[in-house]
Design an enzyme around this catalytic site. Sequence first.
Site, PDB file in Angstrom:
ATOM      1  N   GLU A  87       0.698  -1.470  -0.102  1.00  0.00           N
ATOM      2  CA  GLU A  87       0.299   0.091  -0.108  1.00  0.00           C
ATOM      3  C   GLU A  87       0.527   1.632  -0.174  1.00  0.00           C
ATOM      4  O   GLU A  87       2.065   1.313   0.647  1.00  0.00           O
ATOM      5  CB  GLU A  87      -1.347  -0.139   1.047  1.00  0.00           C
ATOM      6  CG  GLU A  87      -2.018  -1.015   1.220  1.00  0.00           C
ATOM      7  CD  GLU A  87      -2.428  -0.958   1.696  1.00  0.00           C
ATOM      8  OE1 GLU A  87      -4.099  -2.058   2.232  1.00  0.00           O
ATOM      9  OE2 GLU A  87      -3.335  -0.412   3.333  1.00  0.00           O
ATOM     10  N   CYS A 113       3.507   8.537   1.026  1.00  0.00           N
ATOM     11  CA  CYS A 113       3.381   8.079   2.429  1.00  0.00           C
ATOM     12  C   CYS A 113       3.779   6.734   1.788  1.00  0.00           C
ATOM     13  O   CYS A 113       3.343   5.409   1.079  1.00  0.00           O
ATOM     14  CB  CYS A 113       2.662   7.269   3.366  1.00  0.00           C
ATOM     15  SG  CYS A 113       2.967   6.288   4.632  1.00  0.00           S
ATOM     16  N   CYS A 120       6.357  -6.793   7.551  1.00  0.00           N
ATOM     17  CA  CYS A 120       7.599  -6.430   8.978  1.00  0.00           C
ATOM     18  C   CYS A 120       7.409  -8.000   9.068  1.00  0.00           C
ATOM     19  O   CYS A 120       6.431  -8.490  10.329  1.00  0.00           O
ATOM     20  CB  CYS A 120       6.705  -5.218   8.793  1.00  0.00           C
ATOM     21  SG  CYS A 120       8.408  -4.122   9.870  1.00  0.00           S
ATOM     22  N   CYS A 124       5.668  -5.140  16.151  1.00  0.00           N
ATOM     23  CA  CYS A 124       5.146  -4.176  16.884  1.00  0.00           C
ATOM     24  C   CYS A 124       3.860  -4.392  17.382  1.00  0.00           C
ATOM     25  O   CYS A 124       2.896  -5.338  16.917  1.00  0.00           O
ATOM     26  CB  CYS A 124       5.630  -2.727  16.241  1.00  0.00           C
ATOM     27  SG  CYS A 124       7.029  -2.335  16.269  1.00  0.00           S
ATOM     28  N   GLY A 170       6.605  -1.498   6.605  1.00  0.00           N
ATOM     29  CA  GLY A 170       7.581  -2.383   6.369  1.00  0.00           C
ATOM     30  C   GLY A 170       8.798  -1.320   7.335  1.00  0.00           C
ATOM     31  O   GLY A 170       8.404  -0.523   7.630  1.00  0.00           O
ATOM     32  N   GLU A 171       9.800  -1.992   7.562  1.00  0.00           N
ATOM     33  CA  GLU A 171      11.026  -1.316   8.062  1.00  0.00           C
ATOM     34  C   GLU A 171      12.042  -0.997   7.628  1.00  0.00           C
ATOM     35  O   GLU A 171      12.472  -1.715   6.766  1.00  0.00           O
ATOM     36  CB  GLU A 171      11.476  -2.439   9.656  1.00  0.00           C
ATOM     37  CG  GLU A 171      12.465  -1.816  10.039  1.00  0.00           C
ATOM     38  CD  GLU A 171      12.635  -0.339  10.232  1.00  0.00           C
ATOM     39  OE1 GLU A 171      11.532   0.252  11.112  1.00  0.00           O
ATOM     40  OE2 GLU A 171      13.608   0.155  10.603  1.00  0.00           O
ATOM     41  N   SER A 202      11.832   6.975   8.622  1.00  0.00           N
ATOM     42  CA  SER A 202      10.560   6.517   9.610  1.00  0.00           C
ATOM     43  C   SER A 202      11.090   4.732  10.205  1.00  0.00           C
ATOM     44  O   SER A 202      11.478   4.104   9.459  1.00  0.00           O
ATOM     45  CB  SER A 202       9.276   6.858  10.023  1.00  0.00           C
ATOM     46  OG  SER A 202       8.604   5.767  10.807  1.00  0.00           O
ATOM     47  N   SER A 225      11.175   6.438  15.606  1.00  0.00           N
ATOM     48  CA  SER A 225       9.369   5.858  16.427  1.00  0.00           C
ATOM     49  C   SER A 225       9.571   5.440  17.688  1.00  0.00           C
ATOM     50  O   SER A 225      10.056   4.070  18.144  1.00  0.00           O
ATOM     51  CB  SER A 225       8.114   4.289  15.551  1.00  0.00           C
ATOM     52  OG  SER A 225       8.052   4.366  14.339  1.00  0.00           O
ATOM     53  N   LEU A 226       9.987   6.086  18.705  1.00  0.00           N
ATOM     54  CA  LEU A 226      10.182   6.167  20.039  1.00  0.00           C
ATOM     55  C   LEU A 226       8.617   5.562  20.921  1.00  0.00           C
ATOM     56  O   LEU A 226       8.975   4.384  21.251  1.00  0.00           O
ATOM     57  CB  LEU A 226      10.523   7.928  20.956  1.00  0.00           C
ATOM     58  CG  LEU A 226      11.246   7.262  22.514  1.00  0.00           C
ATOM     59  CD1 LEU A 226      12.420   6.486  21.807  1.00  0.00           C
ATOM     60  CD2 LEU A 226      11.457   8.566  22.826  1.00  0.00           C
ATOM     61  N   HIS A 227       7.612   5.994  20.925  1.00  0.00           N
ATOM     62  CA  HIS A 227       6.656   6.074  21.495  1.00  0.00           C
ATOM     63  C   HIS A 227       6.702   5.051  22.923  1.00  0.00           C
ATOM     64  O   HIS A 227       4.949   5.224  23.553  1.00  0.00           O
ATOM     65  CB  HIS A 227       6.107   4.474  20.483  1.00  0.00           C
ATOM     66  CG  HIS A 227       5.956   4.611  19.114  1.00  0.00           C
ATOM     67  ND1 HIS A 227       5.502   5.814  18.512  1.00  0.00           N
ATOM     68  CD2 HIS A 227       5.876   3.231  18.375  1.00  0.00           C
ATOM     69  CE1 HIS A 227       5.587   5.819  17.696  1.00  0.00           C
ATOM     70  NE2 HIS A 227       5.499   4.787  16.841  1.00  0.00           N
ATOM     71  N   ASN A 301      -4.419   4.565  16.555  1.00  0.00           N
ATOM     72  CA  ASN A 301      -5.782   4.118  16.056  1.00  0.00           C
ATOM     73  C   ASN A 301      -6.287   2.868  15.787  1.00  0.00           C
ATOM     74  O   ASN A 301      -4.923   1.994  15.486  1.00  0.00           O
ATOM     75  CB  ASN A 301      -5.160   4.270  14.204  1.00  0.00           C
ATOM     76  CG  ASN A 301      -4.933   5.748  13.296  1.00  0.00           C
ATOM     77  OD1 ASN A 301      -6.022   6.482  14.330  1.00  0.00           O
ATOM     78  ND2 ASN A 301      -4.444   5.978  12.758  1.00  0.00           N
ATOM     79  N   CYS A 344      -1.866   5.881   9.328  1.00  0.00           N
ATOM     80  CA  CYS A 344      -0.634   5.756  10.243  1.00  0.00           C
ATOM     81  C   CYS A 344      -1.166   4.126  10.686  1.00  0.00           C
ATOM     82  O   CYS A 344      -2.065   3.822  11.918  1.00  0.00           O
ATOM     83  CB  CYS A 344       0.197   5.731  11.609  1.00  0.00           C
ATOM     84  SG  CYS A 344       0.389   7.586  11.467  1.00  0.00           S
TER      85      CYS A 344
HETATM   86  N1  SAH Z   1       8.387   0.553  10.563  1.00  0.00           N
HETATM   87  C1  SAH Z   1       8.832   1.838  10.475  1.00  0.00           C
HETATM   88  C2  SAH Z   1       7.851   2.596   9.330  1.00  0.00           C
HETATM   89  C3  SAH Z   1       6.222   2.131   8.704  1.00  0.00           C
HETATM   90  S1  SAH Z   1       5.501   2.794  10.611  1.00  0.00           S
HETATM   91  C4  SAH Z   1       8.818   2.796  11.834  1.00  0.00           C
HETATM   92  O1  SAH Z   1       8.165   1.772  12.954  1.00  0.00           O
HETATM   93  O2  SAH Z   1       8.980   3.646  12.475  1.00  0.00           O
HETATM   94  C5  SAH Z   1       5.187   4.223  10.737  1.00  0.00           C
HETATM   95  C6  SAH Z   1       4.551   4.789  11.582  1.00  0.00           C
HETATM   96  O3  SAH Z   1       3.373   4.449  12.086  1.00  0.00           O
HETATM   97  C7  SAH Z   1       4.982   4.374  13.000  1.00  0.00           C
HETATM   98  O4  SAH Z   1       5.585   5.801  13.466  1.00  0.00           O
HETATM   99  C8  SAH Z   1       4.123   3.695  13.574  1.00  0.00           C
HETATM  100  O5  SAH Z   1       5.403   3.380  14.917  1.00  0.00           O
HETATM  101  C9  SAH Z   1       3.005   4.625  13.438  1.00  0.00           C
HETATM  102  N2  SAH Z   1       1.976   3.100  13.962  1.00  0.00           N
HETATM  103  C10 SAH Z   1       2.331   1.769  13.676  1.00  0.00           C
HETATM  104  N3  SAH Z   1       0.546   1.290  13.979  1.00  0.00           N
HETATM  105  C11 SAH Z   1      -0.076   2.413  14.747  1.00  0.00           C
HETATM  106  C12 SAH Z   1      -1.568   2.515  15.500  1.00  0.00           C
HETATM  107  N4  SAH Z   1      -2.352   1.862  15.281  1.00  0.00           N
HETATM  108  N5  SAH Z   1      -1.729   3.891  15.172  1.00  0.00           N
HETATM  109  C13 SAH Z   1      -0.729   4.937  15.199  1.00  0.00           C
HETATM  110  N6  SAH Z   1      -0.300   5.014  14.410  1.00  0.00           N
HETATM  111  C14 SAH Z   1       1.106   3.580  14.522  1.00  0.00           C
HETATM  112 FE1  SF4 Z   2       6.562  -3.216  11.626  1.00  0.00          FE
HETATM  113 FE2  SF4 Z   2       6.883  -0.151  12.269  1.00  0.00          FE
HETATM  114 FE3  SF4 Z   2       4.792  -1.611  12.554  1.00  0.00          FE
HETATM  115 FE4  SF4 Z   2       6.547  -1.848  13.180  1.00  0.00          FE
HETATM  116  S1  SF4 Z   2       5.524  -0.075  13.203  1.00  0.00           S
HETATM  117  S2  SF4 Z   2       6.071  -3.776  12.950  1.00  0.00           S
HETATM  118  S3  SF4 Z   2       8.937  -1.717  12.642  1.00  0.00           S
HETATM  119  S4  SF4 Z   2       5.938  -1.137  10.436  1.00  0.00           S
END
Ligand code: SAH
Ligand code: SF4
Length: 356
Positions: A87, A113, A120, A124, A170-171, A202, A225-227, A301, A344
């Site tokens: 996508e 994007c 991936c 996560c 993907g990462e 990212s 992506s710290l979180h 989300n 996202c």
């Molecule tokens: N793998 C990379 C890039 C793709 S994810 C990464 O993790 O950074 C892009 C962004 O979407 C990341 O910051 C990820 O943490 C965020 N993301 C993943 N799941 C989400 C969700 N359910 N709601 C909001 N953001 C989310």
């Molecule tokens: Fe992969 Fe990014 Fe999703 Fe984590 S947030 S599973 S690194 S795509």
Amino acid sequence: MKRNFYDLTKENLQEMIKPSFRAIQLFSWVYQKYSLDFNEMTNLSKNDRAEFDKIFSLNLPELANKEISSDGSIKYLFKLKDGYTIETVLLPMKNEVVDESGEIVKHARYTVCISTQVGCKMGCAFCYTAKGGFKRDLTPGEIVTQVLYIKKELNLPPERRVNIVFMGMGEPLDNLENLATSIKIFGDVDGLSISPRRQTISTSGLATKIEKLAKLNLNVLLAISLHAVDDELRDKLMPVNKAYNIASIIEAIKKFPIDSRKRVMFEYLMIKDLNDDLKSAKKLIKLMHGIKAKINLIYFNPHEGSEFQRPLRENVEEFKEYLNRAGLICTIRESKGLDISAACGQLKERSLKNAT
Ligand code: SAH
Ligand code: SF4
């Protein structure tokens, strides 16, 4: 077997075909005139056209589905040669401005994007992409054509620059070599001419890969992506934290070369009752000490089967104010495309099960 033209940088081409300005001509036809046929490249000799047609293929991905959101964002589902789908989301950042006579005085601005892998590996807990597991890396051409397809489809003039965020499926740093090639192809002034400063990677924080990326000197922007602000929670949300903990990521960032006018973005996914409190905000301020950072707060989300909840608006606002008061630049990310699951973390390979 023909080589996929989109996998090649101009320098690769220059090694394959002579004289070297042929590569510039080809790049211009393909990336600026959106040509898909060597036979229409009229400034090349008939022999050259036939020769290039024999050695290169020019195939854009197949469009499997397209959804348009009420806010103007568009989600593309592309089918790859082996049947897997990925996508890509087009996000209009600023709308076109038209004067009284109907003339366009300012063009719309777009961010695309894009995906770097089918699925991936990172797993996560909050991410929809993670649920389908990992299938394979994308080739440079499969990364590049996501943008080329859209520019061609919208018939954008070649000089209309778009921004790229590697935030789809993907990462990116888990596919570093192909990512680096695609960044070079995107940035080529004879092609799409998307400066690396308009390209943001990212990452979930693969510290050693961040160091490798730094050495490549590509001049791209970085988003982490710290979180979570402590390893205990981050371990649970992002299993990759067990290999690269917060301290190792911060250390890698401190060594990362950043343009003096730019900042490293830290994405902070706000999840209700988990990390949306001011104690976390306070720890975040401490972590950012000595880093030219910009914080981007993201609303979680929710998606089918997710165990987490969206945070309350007032908590997100309060968190932001708290960071701002401490002098940190902090914005709240607008969630675009919510109604079509283009936001996202909601991108997912839906036909995974059907793919061969
Ligand atoms: N793998 C990379 C890039 C793709 S994810 C990464 O993790 O950074 C892009 C962004 O979407 C990341 O910051 C990820 O943490 C965020 N993301 C993943 N799941 C989400 C969700 N359910 N709601 C909001 N953001 C989310
Ligand atoms: Fe992969 Fe990014 Fe999703 Fe984590 S947030 S599973 S690194 S795509």
